[in-house]
Every structure is written in C-alpha cells, then in structure tokens.
Design a protein around this motif. Structure first.
Motif, PDB file in Angstrom:
ATOM      1  N   PHE A 137     -25.481 -95.774  14.741  1.00 25.00           N
ATOM      2  CA  PHE A 137     -27.005 -95.841  15.518  1.00 25.00           C
ATOM      3  C   PHE A 137     -27.651 -97.459  15.684  1.00 25.00           C
ATOM      4  CE2 PHE A 137     -26.457 -91.391  14.614  1.00 25.00           C
ATOM      5  CZ  PHE A 137     -26.714 -90.784  15.893  1.00 25.00           C
ATOM      6  N   SER A 138     -26.862 -98.319  15.049  1.00 26.43           N
ATOM      7  CA  SER A 138     -27.495 -99.545  14.980  1.00 26.43           C
ATOM      8  C   SER A 138     -26.669-100.683  15.423  1.00 26.43           C
ATOM      9  CB  SER A 138     -28.161 -99.965  13.766  1.00 26.43           C
ATOM     10  OG  SER A 138     -27.293-100.085  12.404  1.00 26.43           O
ATOM     11  N   ILE A 139     -25.415 -99.989  15.935  1.00 29.64           N
ATOM     12  CA  ILE A 139     -24.102-100.762  16.536  1.00 29.64           C
ATOM     13  C   ILE A 139     -24.499-102.310  17.024  1.00 29.64           C
ATOM     14  CG2 ILE A 139     -23.838 -99.542  18.475  1.00 29.64           C
ATOM     15  CD1 ILE A 139     -21.261-100.056  15.872  1.00 29.64           C
ATOM     16  N   LYS A 140     -25.551-102.443  17.778  1.00 27.99           N
ATOM     17  CA  LYS A 140     -25.886-103.537  18.606  1.00 27.99           C
ATOM     18  C   LYS A 140     -26.373-104.747  17.697  1.00 27.99           C
ATOM     19  CE  LYS A 140     -26.738-101.096  22.894  1.00 27.99           C
ATOM     20  NZ  LYS A 140     -27.660-100.866  24.103  1.00 27.99           N
ATOM     21  N   ARG A 141     -26.736-104.242  16.506  1.00 25.88           N
ATOM     22  CA  ARG A 141     -27.062-105.529  15.630  1.00 25.88           C
ATOM     23  C   ARG A 141     -26.036-106.276  15.218  1.00 25.88           C
ATOM     24  NH1 ARG A 141     -31.058-102.032  11.485  1.00 25.88           N
ATOM     25  NH2 ARG A 141     -32.360-101.300  13.014  1.00 25.88           N
ATOM     26  N   LYS A 142     -26.230-107.773  15.289  1.00 21.54           N
ATOM     27  CA  LYS A 142     -25.268-108.707  14.938  1.00 21.54           C
ATOM     28  C   LYS A 142     -25.688-109.280  13.673  1.00 21.54           C
ATOM     29  CE  LYS A 142     -24.590-109.416  19.900  1.00 21.54           C
ATOM     30  NZ  LYS A 142     -24.551-110.573  20.908  1.00 21.54           N
ATOM     31  N   SER A 143     -24.480-109.479  12.839  1.00 15.18           N
ATOM     32  CA  SER A 143     -24.621-110.392  11.688  1.00 15.18           C
ATOM     33  C   SER A 143     -23.333-110.482  10.975  1.00 15.18           C
ATOM     34  CB  SER A 143     -25.675-109.810  10.627  1.00 15.18           C
ATOM     35  OG  SER A 143     -24.887-108.712   9.953  1.00 15.18           O
ATOM     36  N   LEU A 144     -22.897-111.433  10.379  1.00 16.49           N
ATOM     37  CA  LEU A 144     -21.497-111.690   9.809  1.00 16.49           C
ATOM     38  C   LEU A 144     -21.355-110.691   8.613  1.00 16.49           C
ATOM     39  CD1 LEU A 144     -18.827-113.210   9.230  1.00 16.49           C
ATOM     40  CD2 LEU A 144     -20.227-114.917   7.860  1.00 16.49           C
ATOM     41  N   LEU A 145     -22.454-110.195   8.043  1.00 16.12           N
ATOM     42  CA  LEU A 145     -22.231-109.204   6.931  1.00 16.12           C
ATOM     43  C   LEU A 145     -21.953-108.098   7.594  1.00 16.12           C
ATOM     44  CD1 LEU A 145     -22.504-108.039   4.092  1.00 16.12           C
ATOM     45  CD2 LEU A 145     -25.041-107.939   4.257  1.00 16.12           C
ATOM     46  N   ARG A 146     -22.594-107.571   8.764  1.00 16.66           N
ATOM     47  CA  ARG A 146     -21.965-106.566   9.588  1.00 16.66           C
ATOM     48  C   ARG A 146     -20.583-106.726   9.903  1.00 16.66           C
ATOM     49  NH1 ARG A 146     -24.692-102.184  12.341  1.00 16.66           N
ATOM     50  NH2 ARG A 146     -26.833-102.229  11.501  1.00 16.66           N
ATOM     51  N   ASN A 147     -19.994-107.631  10.348  1.00 17.53           N
ATOM     52  CA  ASN A 147     -18.472-107.756  10.716  1.00 17.53           C
ATOM     53  C   ASN A 147     -17.707-107.478   9.485  1.00 17.53           C
ATOM     54  OD1 ASN A 147     -19.569-108.247  13.365  1.00 17.53           O
ATOM     55  ND2 ASN A 147     -19.189-110.760  13.162  1.00 17.53           N
ATOM     56  N   ILE A 148     -18.043-108.072   8.353  1.00 19.44           N
ATOM     57  CA  ILE A 148     -17.495-107.698   7.011  1.00 19.44           C
ATOM     58  C   ILE A 148     -17.301-106.480   6.657  1.00 19.44           C
ATOM     59  CG2 ILE A 148     -17.415-108.395   4.644  1.00 19.44           C
ATOM     60  CD1 ILE A 148     -18.800-110.885   5.111  1.00 19.44           C
ATOM     61  N   ILE A 149     -18.474-105.745   6.996  1.00 22.36           N
ATOM     62  CA  ILE A 149     -18.366-104.437   6.623  1.00 22.36           C
ATOM     63  C   ILE A 149     -17.507-103.536   7.410  1.00 22.36           C
ATOM     64  CG2 ILE A 149     -20.094-102.237   6.479  1.00 22.36           C
ATOM     65  CD1 ILE A 149     -22.169-104.019   5.260  1.00 22.36           C
ATOM     66  N   TYR A 150     -17.812-103.767   8.930  1.00 22.35           N
ATOM     67  CA  TYR A 150     -16.948-103.275  10.004  1.00 22.35           C
ATOM     68  C   TYR A 150     -15.658-103.166   9.472  1.00 22.35           C
ATOM     69  CZ  TYR A 150     -20.984-102.972  13.120  1.00 22.35           C
ATOM     70  OH  TYR A 150     -22.125-102.704  13.880  1.00 22.35           O
ATOM     71  N   LEU A 151     -15.060-104.557   9.249  1.00 25.25           N
ATOM     72  CA  LEU A 151     -13.662-104.481   8.962  1.00 25.25           C
ATOM     73  C   LEU A 151     -13.192-103.765   7.615  1.00 25.25           C
ATOM     74  CD1 LEU A 151     -12.564-108.360  10.298  1.00 25.25           C
ATOM     75  CD2 LEU A 151     -12.553-105.799  11.332  1.00 25.25           C
ATOM     76  N   CYS A 152     -13.958-103.951   6.569  1.00 22.04           N
ATOM     77  CA  CYS A 152     -13.706-103.437   5.288  1.00 22.04           C
ATOM     78  C   CYS A 152     -13.774-101.825   5.507  1.00 22.04           C
ATOM     79  CB  CYS A 152     -14.847-103.433   4.308  1.00 22.04           C
ATOM     80  SG  CYS A 152     -14.822-105.225   3.442  1.00 22.04           S
ATOM     81  N   PHE A 153     -14.657-101.295   6.333  1.00 20.62           N
ATOM     82  CA  PHE A 153     -14.489 -99.784   6.406  1.00 20.62           C
ATOM     83  C   PHE A 153     -13.363 -99.497   7.237  1.00 20.62           C
ATOM     84  CE2 PHE A 153     -19.143 -98.307   5.605  1.00 20.62           C
ATOM     85  CZ  PHE A 153     -18.580 -97.297   4.709  1.00 20.62           C
TER      86      PHE A 153
END
Length: 398
Positions: free
Chosen positions: A290-306
């Motif tokens: 639901f907050s998919i449009k937010r951008k950050s390197l930490l988000r990208n780390i979490i996306y790939l880890c998940f």
C-alpha cells in the motif's frame, strides 16, 4: 556526563537486573550508554541461560567438552565432516583450549548481536532527530521484534544476521564496500544460509536505484506462496550445491517442519507458535504494497530480501528463520518512514504483532528463564560469573 556513566556502571555491577528501570529511563532520554548496558543485560541472560537438551546451545556445550580433548589437527578433521560454516566452531575450540568458560562466549555473542541492532537503530534515530518518546517507541519495536528462542538458543543464525545487517547498512547505505564484503563473508562462515544475501548485496551495489524493477520483483515473488515444496526442492537442485552445502540444503528442506510436527502430534500449539512468529510479516506485506510508490535504498533491500525469503514460504522452519533478519530491516523502515510521513499508526500495529510473538516466546521459554534467572547468581554482576553450567543441568524435553 562522565559522572552519570560512572554511576550507571557502579549500579550495573552491583545488580544489573535491578538496574533495569534506570537503564530504561536512560534509554528514554536517548542515552547511548544505557542502550549498550541493555545489550549487556541480554548478554548476561545468555550467560545464565540453561537450555533444553534438544537446543542448539546444548550441542555447543557438548562441542566445548569434545574440543577440550582435541588438537588442531583433530579439529580440522571435525570441520571436514560437512561443516562449511566453521567460525563459531572455531571460537568454541579456542575457548575450550584456553579453558575459558563457553558461557562467556555466549555472553559476548548475544551482547554483540543485540548491540549491533541497537547501534544501527540509534544511528537512524539520530539522523531523523527523533523525539524522546519516538525514540523509546522505536527502541521497544526493536526489542519486541527479537526472537528469544533463536537469540538465546540458536545463537549462530542471529550472529550471522547481525553481520548481514552490518553489511547492508555499512556496505550499501554508508557506501563502505570493503566493510560490507568482509561482513558478508564473516556471516557466511558463521551460518551457510547467509549465502543468499550475496546476490542481493551485489545487485543493489550495482543497481541501487532500480526502484520500479525491485517493486515488480517483490510483487512477483508472491507466486512462490502457492508453489509446492517439492518444486522448491527441485528448483534449488538447479544450483548444483555440492559437498557439505548440499548436505545442509537437504537437511533444512527435507526434514519434518513445524507444521508437520503439529499435524503428527495433533497439537494446535505448533500452529499458534508459528502463526505468532510470522504474523507481523503479513502486515509487512500489506504495508509495503500500500506504500509501494515510496522510494528508498532500505526499501529496495527489503524488497529483494522478501523476494528470496518468499521462495521458502512453503518450508515453515526456513521461512520463519529468514524472517529474523527482515524483521529488523522492516522495523528500521517503519522508524525511518514515520519521520518523513508522520504516521505512527503503523508502528503501533507492528508493536502489537511483535508483542504476540515476544510474549509467546517467554511462555515457551518460561522454565528455562525461571531456572536461569530466578536464583542468587543473578543478584549481582559478581555472582553471575560464579554460575557454571554443564550438560547435567540441561532441561529435559518434557
């Protein structure tokens, strides 16, 4: 300030556990020293902790006694029998040969692990210039996200995870590549399963800002939630693991998992324990979507880890184990985004969900914690180190 640290140190030595309220008050006031004292308390709990005979920690005691009679050549032969992740075994060997109690090693490992998580939390909070109340709530989120059985008994996976966290934050977010690679290598030598983070690290190092691509990869990984376990095993066979790594992969994927044991024993407790341990992840999925449009390197780390962890969704033991690392990363994301988006509701939802797992862990470990902590040894820091634990003290399975 120096007098304040001195007073805290004196009281901590006099009685570390009775000093806990003062330590928590110091943490509320954003005292770094108090935060590290709390990491020390976790280390002391680990020092005093009496495991069950089935726990990983019990095996480490047995290794300690075994290694005390080994020379280095014997030890190398021991490692050659399918143990590619050797670092913890090596530390146990060193402590055994130096006749240093293995409990001290447990203290150092647990204190270091919790200390790493709290130091990174402090750094992020300082960057966000958090208020005292926000800082304390964030601190509570980090503590409640800890899996006590894995922290106090498993040890090895949590220690490896702390180095992976350091690799991500130092190597990627602070642009200190050498440190990041060193930490990842150390993590792999502690627990072989840390290998999965190497490709994540390298991809993000090369392409840190492919936000849209990582979102789609994350969303696509939900397909794995509906794929049979046999397919996952066949998929991993494509990587052609050999030797000790092949043995490790087969052990983790083909052993009887938590849910299977629950069905076999006809007990709903297994289901509840597992549900409480992973429930927060379902909220994390919803939050990220639901907050998919937010951008950050930490988000990208979490996306790939998940994405990688979702592959193992149908293998409950492996899935829940890998969530240990992501739980900390997700907490840091919530804390960071609260500062920018001014919404505390999500943090309190996460607090509630993590509390369920934390409380259930205490219930599961109640006998261990009671025997370990409710005795004269825990009254003073000096008395703590007089407690010696041997295999004869281990709790039975019943």
């Amino acid at each position: 300030m120096r007098e304040d640290k001195l007073a805290k140190t004196v009281f901590f030595i006099a009685s570390p556990f009775l000093t806990l309220p003062a330590i928590l008050y110091g943490i509320y006031n954003k005292s770094k020293y108090s935060t590290m004292l709390l990491a020390g308390i976790f280390g002391l709990i680990s020092y005093l902790y009496v495991p069950r005979i089935s726990n990983d920690r019990a095996r480490y005691f047995e290794y300690y006694e075994l290694f005390s009679n080994y020379n280095f050549e014997n030890f190398l032969y021991f490692l050659a029998q399918g143990r590619p992740d050797f670092l913890l075994h090596y530390l146990i060997f060193v402590f055994a040969k130096l006749n240093i109690p293995i409990q001290l090693l447990f203290l150092l490992i647990t204190g270091f692990t919790v200390g790493v998580f709290l130091r990174i939390f402090i750094k992020i909070s300082e960057q966000n210039q958090s208020k005292n109340s926000h800082f304390f709530v964030g601190f509570g989120l980090i503590i409640l996200s800890l899996s006590l059985p894995d922290l106090l008994s498993g040890l090895r996976f949590y220690l490896a995870s702390s180095f992976v966290v350091l690799a991500f934050f130092k190597g990627l977010m602070d642009n200190r590549l050498i440190y990041g690679m060193i930490f990842l290598v150390l993590a792999t030598t502690i627990h072989f399963s840390s290998l999965i983070y190497f490709p994540i690290f390298l991809i993000l190092l090369k392409f840190p800002n492919k936000d849209i691509l990582y979102r789609y990869i994350f969303l696509g990984s939900f397909l794995f939630l509906f794929i049979p376990k046999d397919f996952i095993i066949s998929f991993l066979d494509l990587f052609n693991f050999t030797g000790a790594y092949s043995q490790k992969v087969n052990l983790y994927l083909q052993q009887e998992d938590l849910i299977q044991r629950g069905i076999k024993e006809g007990s709903s407790n297994y289901y509840l324990v597992y549900l409480f341990s992973v429930l927060w992840s379902y909220f994390a999925y919803l939050y990220l979507i639901f907050s998919i449009k937010r951008k950050s390197l930490l988000r990208n780390i979490i996306y790939l880890c998940f994405t990688v962890v979702n592959i193992f969704f149908v293998v409950p033991d492996v899935y829940s184990r890998y969530l240990i690392l992501i739980s900390f990363l997700f907490c840091m994301l919530l804390i960071s985004e609260r500062h920018y988006y001014k919404n505390a509701k999500n943090i309190f939802i996460a607090l509630s969900l993590f509390s369920l797992n934390f409380i259930s862990s205490i219930i599961i470990l109640r006998d261990n914690l009671y025997i370990s902590l409710f005795n004269n040894y825990s009254l003073s820091l000096i008395f703590v180190f007089f407690k010696k634990i041997s295999p004869l003290d281990f709790l039975s399975l019943s």
